[in-house]
Motif scaffolding. Structure first.
Motif, PDB file in Angstrom:
ATOM      1  N   ARG A  10      -5.427  -1.832   4.307  1.00  0.00           N
ATOM      2  CA  ARG A  10      -5.599  -0.378   4.268  1.00  0.00           C
ATOM      3  C   ARG A  10      -6.707   0.061   5.218  1.00  0.00           C
ATOM      4  NH1 ARG A  10      -4.542  -1.079  -1.150  1.00  0.00           N
ATOM      5  NH2 ARG A  10      -6.743  -1.105  -1.702  1.00  0.00           N
TER       6      ARG A  10
ATOM      7  N   THR B 213      -1.136 -10.512  -8.468  1.00  0.00           N
ATOM      8  CA  THR B 213      -2.124  -9.634  -9.092  1.00  0.00           C
ATOM      9  C   THR B 213      -3.308 -10.399  -9.647  1.00  0.00           C
ATOM     10  OG1 THR B 213      -1.068  -9.757 -11.269  1.00  0.00           O
ATOM     11  CG2 THR B 213      -0.295  -8.042  -9.762  1.00  0.00           C
TER      12      THR B 213
ATOM     13  N   ASP C 197      -9.616  -0.043 -12.209  1.00  0.00           N
ATOM     14  CA  ASP C 197     -10.761   0.322 -11.370  1.00  0.00           C
ATOM     15  C   ASP C 197     -11.883  -0.703 -11.448  1.00  0.00           C
ATOM     16  OD1 ASP C 197      -9.538   2.680 -10.499  1.00  0.00           O
ATOM     17  OD2 ASP C 197     -10.231   3.779 -12.257  1.00  0.00           O
TER      18      ASP C 197
ATOM     19  N   ARG D 143     -10.900  -4.131  -9.850  1.00  0.00           N
ATOM     20  CA  ARG D 143     -10.945  -4.163  -8.377  1.00  0.00           C
ATOM     21  C   ARG D 143     -12.381  -4.137  -7.873  1.00  0.00           C
ATOM     22  NH1 ARG D 143      -6.034   0.133  -7.308  1.00  0.00           N
ATOM     23  NH2 ARG D 143      -4.422  -1.131  -8.286  1.00  0.00           N
TER      24      ARG D 143
ATOM     25  N   GLY E   6      -8.715   1.285  -3.499  1.00  0.00           N
ATOM     26  CA  GLY E   6      -7.687   1.284  -4.539  1.00  0.00           C
ATOM     27  C   GLY E   6      -8.221   1.685  -5.891  1.00  0.00           C
TER      28      GLY E   6
ATOM     29  N   SER F   9       0.806  -1.214   0.000  1.00  0.00           N
ATOM     30  CA  SER F   9       0.000   0.000   0.000  1.00  0.00           C
ATOM     31  C   SER F   9       0.839   1.264   0.000  1.00  0.00           C
ATOM     32  CB  SER F   9      -0.942   0.002   1.206  1.00  0.00           C
ATOM     33  OG  SER F   9      -0.220  -0.237   2.386  1.00  0.00           O
TER      34      SER F   9
ATOM     35  N   THR G  25      -6.835  -4.675   0.602  1.00  0.00           N
ATOM     36  CA  THR G  25      -7.797  -3.640   0.958  1.00  0.00           C
ATOM     37  C   THR G  25      -8.091  -3.665   2.450  1.00  0.00           C
ATOM     38  OG1 THR G  25      -8.783  -3.911  -1.226  1.00  0.00           O
ATOM     39  CG2 THR G  25     -10.045  -2.656   0.378  1.00  0.00           C
TER      40      THR G  25
ATOM     41  N   SER H 217     -10.509   5.584  -2.619  1.00  0.00           N
ATOM     42  CA  SER H 217      -9.080   5.423  -2.379  1.00  0.00           C
ATOM     43  C   SER H 217      -8.808   4.202  -1.502  1.00  0.00           C
ATOM     44  CB  SER H 217      -8.515   6.685  -1.730  1.00  0.00           C
ATOM     45  OG  SER H 217      -7.143   6.515  -1.399  1.00  0.00           O
TER      46      SER H 217
ATOM     47  N   SER I  89      -9.654   4.851  -8.514  1.00  0.00           N
ATOM     48  CA  SER I  89      -9.457   6.274  -8.756  1.00  0.00           C
ATOM     49  C   SER I  89     -10.767   7.044  -8.725  1.00  0.00           C
ATOM     50  CB  SER I  89      -8.755   6.500 -10.101  1.00  0.00           C
ATOM     51  OG  SER I  89      -9.626   6.109 -11.158  1.00  0.00           O
TER      52      SER I  89
ATOM     53  N   ILE J 176      -6.349  -9.245  -3.436  1.00  0.00           N
ATOM     54  CA  ILE J 176      -6.937  -7.906  -3.556  1.00  0.00           C
ATOM     55  C   ILE J 176      -7.733  -7.567  -2.302  1.00  0.00           C
ATOM     56  CG2 ILE J 176      -8.603  -6.516  -4.842  1.00  0.00           C
ATOM     57  CD1 ILE J 176      -6.044  -6.900  -6.338  1.00  0.00           C
TER      58      ILE J 176
ATOM     59  N   PRO K 227      -0.310  -0.491  -6.780  1.00  0.00           N
ATOM     60  CA  PRO K 227      -1.664  -1.006  -6.964  1.00  0.00           C
ATOM     61  C   PRO K 227      -2.043  -1.957  -5.845  1.00  0.00           C
ATOM     62  CG  PRO K 227      -0.352  -1.250  -8.966  1.00  0.00           C
ATOM     63  CD  PRO K 227       0.582  -0.884  -7.866  1.00  0.00           C
ATOM     64  N   ALA K 228      -3.326  -1.976  -5.517  1.00  0.00           N
ATOM     65  CA  ALA K 228      -3.792  -2.901  -4.486  1.00  0.00           C
ATOM     66  C   ALA K 228      -3.520  -4.326  -4.936  1.00  0.00           C
ATOM     67  CB  ALA K 228      -5.285  -2.706  -4.242  1.00  0.00           C
TER      68      ALA K 228
END
Length: 369
Positions: free
Chosen positions: A190, A177, A222, A225, A362, A150, A187, A359, A364, A183, A155-156
């Motif tokens: 975070r 990934t 985007d 995720r 992850g 993070s 998250t 955010s 935009s 993922i 990227p997440a």
């Protein structure tokens, strides 16, 4: 007064009742406060009196009455009523909207963070061989520090470094990934950090999710995720194709579009010669309530390891904002007034919450769509 403030206010009332000898109970660590249900009284409600009744050896109505006496003059509260078997119902003062908007403006994208989960046990990754196993994660993999996931610009679900896993194979960045498990775990890290937890790797906890492939090369980062994070952990990932359509039926589009509308409202207001300033109460209870609930939602998502709660809350906030946006700017020959400045300030606060929530996931938040 935000829901978090209200929760603390009620908790302090319980503590005073215990200190006064009116209640003989252990003070709970937290008091749960929720939005009042349709047909209920006031804006928020709590079942704390029902929770404390048995250990106190009193009826819930008695406990509710004791707490109401200690809440009558609480700042930010306009009224406290008792309903049903002992629910406490709260009505906030009208200036609570100004306090909420000010709190969001001061905190910015960090609005909703707290230290409530400080000291929570770390979250761990699974070995890549276990990721396809339905419903869960397997043995921990040694994939580096939390900052690998993070850090700024990372990227997440992607680690900048990888070391040898316990599965006796080396993890490549590409391995990190392609899994929904990674993922979601990234998250959750975070979310926990935002709540003050010492979130990292190496603990005993595992985040259980149904497997799903992370496909940023097909859907973009985007949408890829959102497809993995929006469903509850036990549900299947979303079909990615509908998330690429710019239409109101697409919830990801609505959330990001609502944020971009706020940016346009601010730009258009500047051309008309005014800016955001919460000077007079705004009649937008649904939007105000959702913004006030944001800290509670983030805390619940972190506590239950469920990023989908954040996504659902963002959808509701975006829908309320899109319904409210038409009242923000002057119409026709109407001149900008304190009401317009206040509505713009509320819209700006909503945009801040949307950007901050995206955010965390992850994703935009573009200024223009």
């Amino acid at each position: 007064m935000t829901p978090a403030d209200l929760s603390l206010t009620v908790l302090h009332a319980v503590r005073r009742a215990v200190d006064d000898g009116a209640l003989r109970v252990d003070v709970p660590p937290v008091v749960k406060v929720e939005r009042a249900r349709p047909g209920g009284v006031g804006e928020y409600a709590s079942n704390i009196a029902l929770t404390l009744a048995r250990p106190a050896g009193r009826t819930a109505l008695d406990v509710a009455g004791i707490l109401r006496e200690r809440l009558r003059d609480a700042p930010g509260l306009r009224g406290v009523e008792i309903t049903g078997p002992g629910f406490l119902n709260f009505t906030l003062r009208r200036e609570a909207g100004a306090e909420l908007v000010r709190a969001i403006r001061e905190a910015g994208s960090a609005y909703g963070s707290s230290t409530a989960l400080a000291g929570t046990a770390p979250v761990r990754f699974a070995g890549p061989g276990d990721l396809a196993r339905p419903g869960g994660l397997g043995e921990q993999s040694d994939v580096g520090e939390p900052s690998d996931l993070s850090g700024p610009g990372a990227p997440a679900g992607t680690a900048r470094t990888a070391r040898t896993a316990r599965t006796a194979r080396t993890l490549r960045p590409a391995d990190l990934t392609e899994s929904r498990a990674l993922i979601v775990t990234a998250t959750v890290v975070r979310l926990l950090r935002g709540q003050g937890a010492d979130a990292g790797f190496g603990g005993d906890e595992r985040v259980h999710v149904r497997p799903g492939e992370y496909r940023p090369e097909v859907l973009g980062v985007d949408a890829a995720r959102w497809a993995l994070l929006r469903p509850a952990p036990q549900d299947r990932p979303l079909d990615g194709a509908p998330l690429l359509v710019q239409h109101e039926r697409n919830p990801l589009f609505r959330v990001r579009y609502a944020h971009s509308r706020v940016r346009r409202l601010l730009a258009n207001a500047a051309r008309l010669g005014f800016g955001p300033a919460y000077e007079t109460p705004v009649d937008a209870p649904e939007l105000l309530g959702l913004l006030g609930d944001h800290p509670r939602v983030l805390l619940a998502a972190a506590r239950h390891r469920a990023p989908d709660r954040v996504a659902r809350h963002l959808e509701a906030t975006a829908d309320a904002l899109l319904a409210f946006q038409h009242t923000v700017l002057p119409l026709g020959d109407e001149k900008p007034s304190a009401a317009h400045r206040s509505r713009l300030a509320l819209a700006e606060a909503a945009g801040t919450v949307l950007a901050g929530g995206l955010s965390v996931l992850g994703i935009s938040a573009p200024d223009r769509i």
